[in-house]
Motif scaffolding. Structure first.
Motif, PDB file in Angstrom:
ATOM      1  N   ALA A   1       2.301 -12.391  -5.322  1.00 23.97           N
ATOM      2  CA  ALA A   1       1.606 -12.954  -3.972  1.00 23.97           C
ATOM      3  C   ALA A   1       2.079 -12.196  -3.010  1.00 23.97           C
ATOM      4  CB  ALA A   1       2.148 -14.145  -3.754  1.00 23.97           C
ATOM      5  N   PRO A   2       3.378 -11.507  -2.894  1.00 27.93           N
ATOM      6  CA  PRO A   2       3.806 -10.543  -1.741  1.00 27.93           C
ATOM      7  C   PRO A   2       2.963  -9.360  -1.830  1.00 27.93           C
ATOM      8  CG  PRO A   2       5.690 -11.499  -2.902  1.00 27.93           C
ATOM      9  CD  PRO A   2       4.431 -11.952  -3.671  1.00 27.93           C
ATOM     10  N   GLU A   3       2.696  -8.682  -2.950  1.00 32.56           N
ATOM     11  CA  GLU A   3       2.193  -7.307  -3.003  1.00 32.56           C
ATOM     12  C   GLU A   3       0.687  -7.743  -2.744  1.00 32.56           C
ATOM     13  OE1 GLU A   3       3.875  -8.884  -5.448  1.00 32.56           O
ATOM     14  OE2 GLU A   3       5.357  -7.299  -6.355  1.00 32.56           O
ATOM     15  N   ARG A   4      -0.156  -8.930  -3.181  1.00 30.13           N
ATOM     16  CA  ARG A   4      -1.419  -8.918  -2.778  1.00 30.13           C
ATOM     17  C   ARG A   4      -1.540  -9.244  -1.293  1.00 30.13           C
ATOM     18  NH1 ARG A   4      -2.949 -13.934  -4.200  1.00 30.13           N
ATOM     19  NH2 ARG A   4      -0.994 -14.576  -5.627  1.00 30.13           N
ATOM     20  N   ALA A   5      -0.504  -9.928  -0.626  1.00 31.23           N
ATOM     21  CA  ALA A   5      -0.859  -9.979   0.664  1.00 31.23           C
ATOM     22  C   ALA A   5      -0.737  -8.702   1.567  1.00 31.23           C
ATOM     23  CB  ALA A   5       0.231 -11.106   1.250  1.00 31.23           C
ATOM     24  N   LEU A   6       0.166  -7.950   0.973  1.00 26.97           N
ATOM     25  CA  LEU A   6       0.540  -6.558   2.004  1.00 26.97           C
ATOM     26  C   LEU A   6      -0.896  -5.726   1.415  1.00 26.97           C
ATOM     27  CD1 LEU A   6       4.298  -6.069   1.293  1.00 26.97           C
ATOM     28  CD2 LEU A   6       3.072  -6.913   3.351  1.00 26.97           C
ATOM     29  N   LEU A   7      -1.297  -5.682   0.221  1.00 24.26           N
ATOM     30  CA  LEU A   7      -2.312  -4.736  -0.026  1.00 24.26           C
ATOM     31  C   LEU A   7      -3.580  -5.225   0.704  1.00 24.26           C
ATOM     32  CD1 LEU A   7      -3.622  -2.708  -1.974  1.00 24.26           C
ATOM     33  CD2 LEU A   7      -4.333  -4.571  -3.522  1.00 24.26           C
ATOM     34  N   LYS A   8      -3.996  -6.653   0.863  1.00 19.35           N
ATOM     35  CA  LYS A   8      -5.013  -6.818   1.856  1.00 19.35           C
ATOM     36  C   LYS A   8      -5.057  -6.446   3.069  1.00 19.35           C
ATOM     37  CE  LYS A   8      -4.882 -11.282   0.112  1.00 19.35           C
ATOM     38  NZ  LYS A   8      -5.032 -12.705   0.044  1.00 19.35           N
ATOM     39  N   MET A   9      -3.847  -6.549   3.583  1.00 20.26           N
ATOM     40  CA  MET A   9      -3.682  -6.103   4.976  1.00 20.26           C
ATOM     41  C   MET A   9      -3.724  -4.438   5.004  1.00 20.26           C
ATOM     42  SD  MET A   9      -0.133  -6.238   7.351  1.00 20.26           S
ATOM     43  CE  MET A   9       0.741  -4.879   6.045  1.00 20.26           C
ATOM     44  N   LEU A  10      -3.291  -3.549   4.006  1.00 18.63           N
ATOM     45  CA  LEU A  10      -3.546  -2.334   4.118  1.00 18.63           C
ATOM     46  C   LEU A  10      -4.659  -1.799   3.769  1.00 18.63           C
ATOM     47  CD1 LEU A  10      -0.052  -1.138   2.568  1.00 18.63           C
ATOM     48  CD2 LEU A  10      -0.516  -1.071   4.687  1.00 18.63           C
ATOM     49  N   LEU A  11      -5.295  -2.435   2.759  1.00 21.44           N
ATOM     50  CA  LEU A  11      -6.636  -1.438   2.097  1.00 21.44           C
ATOM     51  C   LEU A  11      -7.752  -1.584   2.721  1.00 21.44           C
ATOM     52  CD1 LEU A  11      -7.228  -0.369  -0.621  1.00 21.44           C
ATOM     53  CD2 LEU A  11      -7.889  -2.555  -1.446  1.00 21.44           C
ATOM     54  N   THR A  12      -8.410  -0.647   2.803  1.00 24.99           N
ATOM     55  CA  THR A  12      -9.928  -0.599   3.355  1.00 24.99           C
ATOM     56  C   THR A  12     -10.917   0.090   2.369  1.00 24.99           C
ATOM     57  OG1 THR A  12      -9.399   1.580   4.360  1.00 24.99           O
ATOM     58  CG2 THR A  12      -8.840  -0.473   5.670  1.00 24.99           C
ATOM     59  N   PRO A  13     -12.045  -0.150   2.733  1.00 23.10           N
ATOM     60  CA  PRO A  13     -13.082   0.571   1.923  1.00 23.10           C
ATOM     61  C   PRO A  13     -13.155   2.125   1.492  1.00 23.10           C
ATOM     62  CG  PRO A  13     -14.243  -1.026   3.132  1.00 23.10           C
ATOM     63  CD  PRO A  13     -12.857  -0.956   3.517  1.00 23.10           C
ATOM     64  N   GLU A  14     -12.446   2.675   2.730  1.00 27.27           N
ATOM     65  CA  GLU A  14     -12.569   4.286   2.318  1.00 27.27           C
ATOM     66  C   GLU A  14     -11.305   4.705   1.951  1.00 27.27           C
ATOM     67  OE1 GLU A  14     -12.430   2.507   5.512  1.00 27.27           O
ATOM     68  OE2 GLU A  14     -14.716   2.353   5.523  1.00 27.27           O
ATOM     69  N   ASP A  15     -10.307   3.933   1.240  1.00 28.94           N
ATOM     70  CA  ASP A  15      -9.204   4.258   0.747  1.00 28.94           C
ATOM     71  C   ASP A  15      -9.393   4.619  -0.712  1.00 28.94           C
ATOM     72  OD1 ASP A  15      -6.877   4.118   2.204  1.00 28.94           O
ATOM     73  OD2 ASP A  15      -7.458   2.085   2.551  1.00 28.94           O
TER      74      ASP A  15
END
Length: 234
Positions: free
Chosen positions: A51-65
């Motif tokens: 859960a922590p990793e998923r929450a942080l990934l959703k905050m950081l990740l954009t389609p251009e990454d």
């Protein structure tokens, strides 16, 4: 009440011996006949797995990454990333060869195909000893004195991997080896880092050292979830 309902849902799904569950739109294998999954099935059904990793990934990740996932484990983070940026923009490394079948299964369930390398990543590309525990998801390059087996694993140097793959986001869950990796590179081209620290494996001061090292490289801490950190630099 929410916690009670969550537990009831988990018990119901387990009672039905469900073979998959969905987390953040990602299908995850929960095959009751796979002994590998026993330590994490309940967490998957409750929706709290990673859960922590998923929450942080959703905050950081954009389609251009472009994503480099070091320590792919079940392939959940790589799958979630691929569903946002495309499989061709996700590269995953996992040191434990016993997880390969599960990772590929989860990729197939979601119709994604990140580039998967069953190798460790180290500072210098040396062969390393993987200390395998009864819970394979806690296996580590660090000798924790309770492994059930060991295996020699090939690795690639992190600097070479970064130069070859050119990620903009690095996700790192390497069970205590993170200090070695962040000390071996300046992360050229990387703007975002999601890293899980492991003070219970190494020592309680490790997260502070990780933050100081990354701060020296220009990364600013955005958010902390448990032992996981999200950092970004302009």
């Amino acid at each position: 009440m929410t916690g009670i309902l969550t537990n009831l849902r988990a018990l119901t799904l387990r009672a039905l011996r469900a073979r998959t569950a969905t987390i953040d739109g990602v299908l995850v294998s929960t095959d009751p006949n796979d002994p590998l999954l026993r330590p994490i099935r309940a967490k998957i059904f409750k929706g709290v797995y990673e859960a922590p990793e998923r929450a942080l990934l959703k905050m950081l990740l954009t389609p251009e990454d472009r994503v480099l996932d070091i320590g792919a484990c079940t392939g959940l983070i790589a799958s979630l990333s691929a569903m946002t940026v495309g499989s061709e923009n996700v590269v995953a490394y996992e040191a434990n060869p016993r997880l390969q079948k599960l990772i590929l299964c989860n990729f197939a369930l979601n119709g994604v195909s990140p580039h998967l390398h069953m190798k460790a990543i180290t500072a210098d590309g040396r062969a390393v000893t993987l200390h395998i525990t009864g819970n394979l998801f806690s296996s580590s390059l660090i000798d924790r004195q309770h492994q059930t087996d060991t295996e020699s694993i090939p690795s690639e140097p992190i600097a070479a991997v970064l130069e070859k793959e050119r990620p903009t986001l690095v996700s790192m869950d390497v069970e205590g080896a993170e200090e070695e990796l962040i000390g071996a590179t300046e992360f050229p081209g990387v703007r975002k880092i999601l890293i899980e620290t492991h003070p219970h494996i190494v020592d309680p001061e490790q997260p502070a050292r990780v933050v100081r090292r990354l701060a020296a490289l220009g990364f600013q801490q955005l958010r902390t979830e448990g032992d996981s950190l999200a950092l970004i630099r302009s």
